[in-house]
Write an enzyme that holds these catalytic residues in place. Structure first.
Site, mmCIF file in Angstrom:
data_model
loop_
_atom_site.group_PDB
_atom_site.id
_atom_site.type_symbol
_atom_site.label_atom_id
_atom_site.label_comp_id
_atom_site.label_asym_id
_atom_site.label_seq_id
_atom_site.Cartn_x
_atom_site.Cartn_y
_atom_site.Cartn_z
ATOM 1 N N SER A 135 0.824 -1.377 -0.038
ATOM 2 C CA SER A 135 0.144 0.061 0.036
ATOM 3 C C SER A 135 0.846 1.338 0.034
ATOM 4 O O SER A 135 1.458 1.533 0.932
ATOM 5 C CB SER A 135 -0.817 0.012 1.295
ATOM 6 O OG SER A 135 -1.147 1.379 1.363
ATOM 7 N N LYS A 153 -10.071 -6.997 2.418
ATOM 8 C CA LYS A 153 -11.353 -6.912 1.605
ATOM 9 C C LYS A 153 -12.287 -7.791 1.675
ATOM 10 O O LYS A 153 -13.553 -7.790 1.753
ATOM 11 C CB LYS A 153 -10.790 -6.424 0.182
ATOM 12 C CG LYS A 153 -9.914 -5.129 0.166
ATOM 13 C CD LYS A 153 -9.578 -4.463 -1.268
ATOM 14 C CE LYS A 153 -10.850 -4.539 -2.405
ATOM 15 N NZ LYS A 153 -10.232 -4.135 -3.684
ATOM 16 N N ASN A 172 -7.912 -1.544 -7.190
ATOM 17 C CA ASN A 172 -7.831 -0.162 -7.702
ATOM 18 C C ASN A 172 -7.232 -0.544 -9.157
ATOM 19 O O ASN A 172 -7.503 0.264 -9.852
ATOM 20 C CB ASN A 172 -7.088 0.787 -7.047
ATOM 21 C CG ASN A 172 -7.713 1.063 -5.570
ATOM 22 O OD1 ASN A 172 -8.885 1.095 -5.403
ATOM 23 N ND2 ASN A 172 -6.989 1.493 -4.694
ATOM 24 N N ARG A 173 -6.151 -1.088 -9.116
ATOM 25 C CA ARG A 173 -5.440 -1.326 -10.414
ATOM 26 C C ARG A 173 -6.302 -1.786 -11.748
ATOM 27 O O ARG A 173 -6.011 -1.523 -12.872
ATOM 28 C CB ARG A 173 -4.158 -2.219 -10.295
ATOM 29 C CG ARG A 173 -3.225 -1.876 -9.444
ATOM 30 C CD ARG A 173 -1.928 -2.728 -9.332
ATOM 31 N NE ARG A 173 -2.324 -3.866 -9.136
ATOM 32 C CZ ARG A 173 -2.246 -4.292 -7.707
ATOM 33 N NH1 ARG A 173 -1.894 -3.727 -6.669
ATOM 34 N NH2 ARG A 173 -2.542 -5.575 -7.390
ATOM 35 N N TRP A 203 -9.017 5.820 9.153
ATOM 36 C CA TRP A 203 -8.636 5.048 7.792
ATOM 37 C C TRP A 203 -7.915 5.811 6.833
ATOM 38 O O TRP A 203 -8.716 7.040 6.199
ATOM 39 C CB TRP A 203 -9.893 4.217 7.374
ATOM 40 C CG TRP A 203 -9.718 3.558 5.719
ATOM 41 C CD1 TRP A 203 -8.497 2.868 5.491
ATOM 42 C CD2 TRP A 203 -10.574 3.296 4.855
ATOM 43 N NE1 TRP A 203 -8.548 2.235 4.393
ATOM 44 C CE2 TRP A 203 -9.861 2.736 3.769
ATOM 45 C CE3 TRP A 203 -11.764 3.950 4.421
ATOM 46 C CZ2 TRP A 203 -10.514 2.537 2.580
ATOM 47 C CZ3 TRP A 203 -12.429 3.726 3.238
ATOM 48 C CH2 TRP A 203 -11.773 2.939 2.237
ATOM 49 N N GLY A 204 -6.896 5.634 6.366
ATOM 50 C CA GLY A 204 -6.224 6.529 5.347
ATOM 51 C C GLY A 204 -5.268 7.333 5.857
ATOM 52 O O GLY A 204 -5.181 7.809 6.945
ATOM 53 N N ASN A 205 -4.352 7.820 4.914
ATOM 54 C CA ASN A 205 -3.258 8.623 5.344
ATOM 55 C C ASN A 205 -3.709 10.123 5.535
ATOM 56 O O ASN A 205 -3.047 10.679 6.255
ATOM 57 C CB ASN A 205 -2.184 8.512 4.013
ATOM 58 C CG ASN A 205 -1.181 9.753 3.960
ATOM 59 O OD1 ASN A 205 -0.481 9.822 4.938
ATOM 60 N ND2 ASN A 205 -1.184 10.786 3.208
ATOM 61 N N ASP A 206 -4.920 10.205 4.724
ATOM 62 C CA ASP A 206 -5.362 11.739 4.840
ATOM 63 C C ASP A 206 -6.225 11.825 6.190
ATOM 64 O O ASP A 206 -6.775 13.028 6.510
ATOM 65 C CB ASP A 206 -6.437 12.074 3.764
ATOM 66 C CG ASP A 206 -7.288 10.995 3.471
ATOM 67 O OD1 ASP A 206 -7.307 9.847 4.065
ATOM 68 O OD2 ASP A 206 -8.456 11.276 2.936
#
Length: 195
Positions: free
Chosen positions: A13, A45, A55-56, A181-184
């Site tokens: 990730s 998931k 996502n890819r 959840w998430g870098n942001d």
């Protein structure tokens, strides 16, 4: 009592790479312990009932994600290079050996730098050995752990516990009964911790 940030990540990730660049300092600022827990994102998931494509496999999503990654890398002033492969399970497992040796933070940072900063091929055992040496670990013992039934069983157990806790992706940070959840979401995490 010192609080703990449980950091769930997968070396596959890029957003986990970005999050781990900031989490150790955030933990120190907020006087928290930081625990490193490797997972397997595709498995997480499925465990959560998300059977959609990666996502890819969604061109419009990957286009936006790539732009976001470039923006985050520029914001953090780091290099971000896609690795030569996404075969990161051995590195995830090796994190558990590093945890046992009290060296998880150093190992995780060095491993993410190699995989996402330099774009190495995670299938290359020489890279894993070099990362172990760089972080003060015995490379033979680290590889032996990864290849052992003990190491694989420990990694399986950690993943199972994560999914039972509600981990469905990465990066995810758990503190008390809160999930980020998430870098942001690191600002939200820090705001929660300093309340």
């Amino acid at each position: 009592m010192t609080r703990t940030i449980d950091f769930y990540f997968d070396f596959i990730s890029p957003f986990s790479y970005l999050a781990q660049l900031k989490l150790p300092a955030l933990a120190r600022r907020t006087e928290c312990e930081l625990d490193f827990w490797p997972i397997d994102i595709p498995e997480a998931k499925i465990a959560a009932g998300n059977y959609g494509p990666s996502n890819r496999e969604v061109p419009p999503k990957i286009k936006v994600m790539m732009a976001d990654l470039e923006r985050w890398a520029a914001k953090y002033e780091v290099r971000l290079r896609f690795p030569a492969s996404f075969a990161c399970a051995d590195w995830n497992c090796a994190t558990l050996y590093a945890r046992e040796q009290g060296n998880a933070e150093l190992f995780v940072a060095a491993a993410f730098h190699r995989i996402w900063g330099l774009g190495i091929d995670p299938r290359d055992r020489d890279e894993l050995r070099a990362c172990a040496v760089e972080t003060g670990l015995d490379p033979d013992a680290a590889i032996a752990f990864v290849e052992s039934s003990l190491g694989q069983n420990e990694y399986r157990k950690v993943r199972s516990m994560a999914y039972q806790r509600g981990v469905f992706g990465a990066p995810m940070m758990f503190v008390d009964d809160q999930i980020f959840w998430g870098n942001d979401r690191l600002d939200f995490l820090e705001n929660y911790l300093i309340k």
